[in-house]
Design a protein around this motif. Structure first.
Motif, PDB file in Angstrom:
ATOM      1  N   MET A   1       0.932  -1.290   0.216  1.00 45.43           N
ATOM      2  CA  MET A   1      -0.127   0.030  -0.079  1.00 45.43           C
ATOM      3  C   MET A   1       0.881   1.305   0.014  1.00 45.43           C
ATOM      4  SD  MET A   1      -2.954   0.847   2.521  1.00 45.43           S
ATOM      5  CE  MET A   1      -3.935   2.441   2.428  1.00 45.43           C
ATOM      6  N   ARG A   2       0.359   2.301  -0.743  1.00 41.62           N
ATOM      7  CA  ARG A   2       1.041   3.540  -0.599  1.00 41.62           C
ATOM      8  C   ARG A   2       1.411   4.072   0.531  1.00 41.62           C
ATOM      9  NH1 ARG A   2       0.378   9.075  -0.992  1.00 41.62           N
ATOM     10  NH2 ARG A   2       1.723  10.019  -2.631  1.00 41.62           N
ATOM     11  N   LYS A   3       2.430   4.562   0.960  1.00 41.49           N
ATOM     12  CA  LYS A   3       2.643   5.397   2.126  1.00 41.49           C
ATOM     13  C   LYS A   3       2.605   7.088   1.730  1.00 41.49           C
ATOM     14  CE  LYS A   3       5.946   2.141   4.289  1.00 41.49           C
ATOM     15  NZ  LYS A   3       7.284   2.033   4.768  1.00 41.49           N
ATOM     16  N   PRO A   4       2.373   7.624   2.595  1.00 35.54           N
ATOM     17  CA  PRO A   4       2.296   9.287   2.535  1.00 35.54           C
ATOM     18  C   PRO A   4       3.811   9.674   2.174  1.00 35.54           C
ATOM     19  CG  PRO A   4       1.255   8.701   4.635  1.00 35.54           C
ATOM     20  CD  PRO A   4       2.071   7.469   4.078  1.00 35.54           C
ATOM     21  N   LYS A   5       4.124  10.464   1.299  1.00 33.59           N
ATOM     22  CA  LYS A   5       5.277  11.090   1.022  1.00 33.59           C
ATOM     23  C   LYS A   5       5.620  12.366   1.511  1.00 33.59           C
ATOM     24  CE  LYS A   5       8.366  12.518  -3.126  1.00 33.59           C
ATOM     25  NZ  LYS A   5       8.507  12.580  -4.368  1.00 33.59           N
ATOM     26  N   LEU A   6       6.519  12.669   2.333  1.00 31.55           N
ATOM     27  CA  LEU A   6       7.045  13.651   2.967  1.00 31.55           C
ATOM     28  C   LEU A   6       8.331  14.162   2.677  1.00 31.55           C
ATOM     29  CD1 LEU A   6       6.228  13.216   6.699  1.00 31.55           C
ATOM     30  CD2 LEU A   6       4.723  14.084   4.815  1.00 31.55           C
ATOM     31  N   ILE A   7       8.459  15.566   2.343  1.00 31.68           N
ATOM     32  CA  ILE A   7       9.629  15.965   2.034  1.00 31.68           C
ATOM     33  C   ILE A   7      10.255  16.985   3.487  1.00 31.68           C
ATOM     34  CG2 ILE A   7      10.803  17.874   0.881  1.00 31.68           C
ATOM     35  CD1 ILE A   7       9.169  17.193  -1.586  1.00 31.68           C
ATOM     36  N   ILE A   8      11.380  16.813   3.903  1.00 30.80           N
ATOM     37  CA  ILE A   8      11.950  17.038   4.830  1.00 30.80           C
ATOM     38  C   ILE A   8      13.167  17.976   4.724  1.00 30.80           C
ATOM     39  CG2 ILE A   8      10.677  15.488   6.353  1.00 30.80           C
ATOM     40  CD1 ILE A   8      13.329  14.323   7.048  1.00 30.80           C
ATOM     41  N   SER A   9      13.603  18.825   5.938  1.00 28.93           N
ATOM     42  CA  SER A   9      14.735  19.395   5.779  1.00 28.93           C
ATOM     43  C   SER A   9      15.780  18.264   6.175  1.00 28.93           C
ATOM     44  CB  SER A   9      14.990  20.606   6.737  1.00 28.93           C
ATOM     45  OG  SER A   9      13.943  21.646   6.403  1.00 28.93           O
ATOM     46  N   LYS A  10      16.890  18.142   5.224  1.00 24.33           N
ATOM     47  CA  LYS A  10      17.792  17.212   5.380  1.00 24.33           C
ATOM     48  C   LYS A  10      18.524  17.259   6.821  1.00 24.33           C
ATOM     49  CE  LYS A  10      20.379  16.160   1.825  1.00 24.33           C
ATOM     50  NZ  LYS A  10      21.396  15.988   0.710  1.00 24.33           N
ATOM     51  N   CYS A  11      18.775  18.370   7.566  1.00 28.50           N
ATOM     52  CA  CYS A  11      19.331  18.465   8.748  1.00 28.50           C
ATOM     53  C   CYS A  11      18.491  17.618   9.835  1.00 28.50           C
ATOM     54  CB  CYS A  11      19.814  19.910   9.171  1.00 28.50           C
ATOM     55  SG  CYS A  11      18.153  20.861   9.125  1.00 28.50           S
ATOM     56  N   LEU A  12      17.175  17.585   9.616  1.00 30.65           N
ATOM     57  CA  LEU A  12      16.245  16.927  10.500  1.00 30.65           C
ATOM     58  C   LEU A  12      16.511  15.535  10.514  1.00 30.65           C
ATOM     59  CD1 LEU A  12      13.192  18.836  10.391  1.00 30.65           C
ATOM     60  CD2 LEU A  12      14.898  19.272  11.919  1.00 30.65           C
ATOM     61  N   ASN A  13      17.324  14.909   9.593  1.00 28.76           N
ATOM     62  CA  ASN A  13      17.478  13.410   9.241  1.00 28.76           C
ATOM     63  C   ASN A  13      18.716  12.838   9.736  1.00 28.76           C
ATOM     64  OD1 ASN A  13      16.022  11.094   8.402  1.00 28.76           O
ATOM     65  ND2 ASN A  13      17.181  11.201   6.642  1.00 28.76           N
ATOM     66  N   LYS A  34       9.571   4.567   9.345  1.00 31.48           N
ATOM     67  CA  LYS A  34       8.701   3.246   8.845  1.00 31.48           C
ATOM     68  C   LYS A  34       7.352   3.195   8.139  1.00 31.48           C
ATOM     69  CE  LYS A  34       7.500   1.190  13.019  1.00 31.48           C
ATOM     70  NZ  LYS A  34       7.843  -0.080  14.062  1.00 31.48           N
ATOM     71  N   TYR A  35       6.752   4.757   8.398  1.00 32.37           N
ATOM     72  CA  TYR A  35       5.391   4.657   8.053  1.00 32.37           C
ATOM     73  C   TYR A  35       5.044   5.696   6.985  1.00 32.37           C
ATOM     74  CZ  TYR A  35       4.664   2.906  12.858  1.00 32.37           C
ATOM     75  OH  TYR A  35       4.667   2.049  14.040  1.00 32.37           O
ATOM     76  N   VAL A  36       6.176   6.416   6.608  1.00 34.81           N
ATOM     77  CA  VAL A  36       6.234   7.303   5.283  1.00 34.81           C
ATOM     78  C   VAL A  36       7.565   7.101   4.610  1.00 34.81           C
ATOM     79  CG1 VAL A  36       4.733   8.958   6.980  1.00 34.81           C
ATOM     80  CG2 VAL A  36       7.358   9.257   6.705  1.00 34.81           C
ATOM     81  N   ASP A  37       7.340   7.545   3.314  1.00 35.03           N
ATOM     82  CA  ASP A  37       8.477   7.852   2.550  1.00 35.03           C
ATOM     83  C   ASP A  37       8.893   9.027   2.553  1.00 35.03           C
ATOM     84  OD1 ASP A  37       8.326   5.202   1.280  1.00 35.03           O
ATOM     85  OD2 ASP A  37       6.924   5.695  -0.048  1.00 35.03           O
ATOM     86  N   LEU A  38      10.266   9.229   3.019  1.00 37.39           N
ATOM     87  CA  LEU A  38      10.882  10.662   3.116  1.00 37.39           C
ATOM     88  C   LEU A  38      12.091  11.080   2.087  1.00 37.39           C
ATOM     89  CD1 LEU A  38      11.977  10.098   6.788  1.00 37.39           C
ATOM     90  CD2 LEU A  38      10.082  11.343   6.010  1.00 37.39           C
ATOM     91  N   GLU A  39      11.738  12.346   1.704  1.00 38.76           N
ATOM     92  CA  GLU A  39      12.601  12.787   0.766  1.00 38.76           C
ATOM     93  C   GLU A  39      13.338  14.019   1.386  1.00 38.76           C
ATOM     94  OE1 GLU A  39      12.907  14.991  -3.698  1.00 38.76           O
ATOM     95  OE2 GLU A  39      11.274  13.752  -3.096  1.00 38.76           O
ATOM     96  N   THR A  40      14.549  13.955   1.439  1.00 35.13           N
ATOM     97  CA  THR A  40      15.342  15.099   2.038  1.00 35.13           C
ATOM     98  C   THR A  40      15.920  16.257   1.344  1.00 35.13           C
ATOM     99  OG1 THR A  40      17.418  14.023   2.291  1.00 35.13           O
ATOM    100  CG2 THR A  40      15.873  13.819   4.083  1.00 35.13           C
ATOM    101  N   VAL A  41      15.916  17.349   1.700  1.00 37.04           N
ATOM    102  CA  VAL A  41      16.772  18.296   0.946  1.00 37.04           C
ATOM    103  C   VAL A  41      17.152  19.544   1.817  1.00 37.04           C
ATOM    104  CG1 VAL A  41      14.311  19.620   0.806  1.00 37.04           C
ATOM    105  CG2 VAL A  41      16.089  20.145  -0.811  1.00 37.04           C
ATOM    106  N   CYS A  42      18.462  20.035   1.448  1.00 39.18           N
ATOM    107  CA  CYS A  42      19.058  20.953   2.006  1.00 39.18           C
ATOM    108  C   CYS A  42      19.489  22.196   0.953  1.00 39.18           C
ATOM    109  CB  CYS A  42      20.292  20.573   2.544  1.00 39.18           C
ATOM    110  SG  CYS A  42      21.261  22.037   3.424  1.00 39.18           S
ATOM    111  N   PRO A  43      18.303  23.164   1.100  1.00 41.85           N
ATOM    112  CA  PRO A  43      18.616  24.173  -0.117  1.00 41.85           C
ATOM    113  C   PRO A  43      19.876  25.038  -0.044  1.00 41.85           C
ATOM    114  CG  PRO A  43      16.916  24.706   1.671  1.00 41.85           C
ATOM    115  CD  PRO A  43      17.323  23.435   1.814  1.00 41.85           C
ATOM    116  N   GLU A  44      20.612  25.161   1.359  1.00 40.10           N
ATOM    117  CA  GLU A  44      21.652  25.932   1.423  1.00 40.10           C
ATOM    118  C   GLU A  44      22.888  25.062   0.969  1.00 40.10           C
ATOM    119  OE1 GLU A  44      22.167  27.134   5.483  1.00 40.10           O
ATOM    120  OE2 GLU A  44      20.013  28.159   5.735  1.00 40.10           O
ATOM    121  N   THR A  45      22.984  23.955   0.994  1.00 39.03           N
ATOM    122  CA  THR A  45      24.122  23.111   0.414  1.00 39.03           C
ATOM    123  C   THR A  45      23.951  22.979  -1.156  1.00 39.03           C
ATOM    124  OG1 THR A  45      23.071  20.939   0.766  1.00 39.03           O
ATOM    125  CG2 THR A  45      24.816  22.008   2.338  1.00 39.03           C
TER     126      THR A  45
END
Length: 200
Positions: A1-13, A34-45
């Motif tokens: 089953m599809r998991k929610p997709k979240l985009i998070i600040s990379k430094c929080l990971n 384990k319940y969501v799919d995470l994609e990380t991003v650090c706009p500064e780097t």
């Protein structure tokens, strides 16, 4: 089953991309992994800033806000805006964002704003340059920072929203979604629920 997709600040990971080179392991994100799919991003780097690096901040120039490095008087506003537009244009599907609080790039409501070339911040607090583009484009989905998610009620509402959005995307029809989530929808707003009930 599809998991929610979240985009998070990379430094929080737990990734060492903050200006001081330190890592930050956010408890909410750790529990969510384990319940969501995470994609990380650090706009500064992503715009080429090194780790560690001199701090950057938001400065107000007349009615405009700029992202600057005060120690060397470098303006990164255009670079950050260009990256934000490119990054967001390549997102296919997302259910929510968790961004770093107080960050001049990622903060959503509590970023210090400084007068041009001054040491003391002004009373007004604003949004980061990167996060402002997210809020502009994704105003209908949940966007929070890790600081606010420490509050139980805010966290509960955020999680309810991202999983409800995900459930809607997973159902075969609006009818199925409406029936399975009727009590939840009714608890939020009975008048709107009744209107939806008629439409469905």
């Amino acid at each position: 089953m599809r998991k929610p997709k979240l985009i998070i600040s990379k430094c929080l990971n737990s990734e060492k991309c903050r200006y001081n080179g330190q890592a930050y392991d956010d408890k909410v994100i750790s529990l969510l992994r384990k319940y969501v799919d995470l994609e990380t991003v650090c706009p500064e780097t992503e715009i080429g800033l090194k780790v560690p690096r001199n701090p950057i901040r938001i400065e107000k120039y007349d009615n405009k806000y700029k992202l600057v490095e005060p120690s060397d008087n470098i303006d990164y506003t255009s670079q950050m805006m260009e990256f934000a537009e490119e990054f967001l244009s390549n997102i296919d599907d997302v259910d929510g964002f968790i961004l770093k609080s107080k960050s001049p790039s990622c903060g959503i409501r509590d970023v210090k704003v400084y007068p041009k070339n001054q040491k003391c911040s002004i009373n007004k607090k604003g949004q980061g340059i990167f996060s402002s583009k997210i809020i502009e484009k994704y105003s209908t989905i949940p966007i929070e920072d890790e600081g606010r998610l420490k509050n139980y009620n805010i966290r509960d509402e955020f999680l309810t929203k991202i999983f409800t959005i995900n459930n809607l995307k997973c159902e075969n029809s609006i009818w199925d979604f409406h029936n399975k989530n009727s009590l939840l929808l009714k608890s939020y707003n009975e008048d709107i629920y009744n209107d939806l009930n008629i439409i469905v």
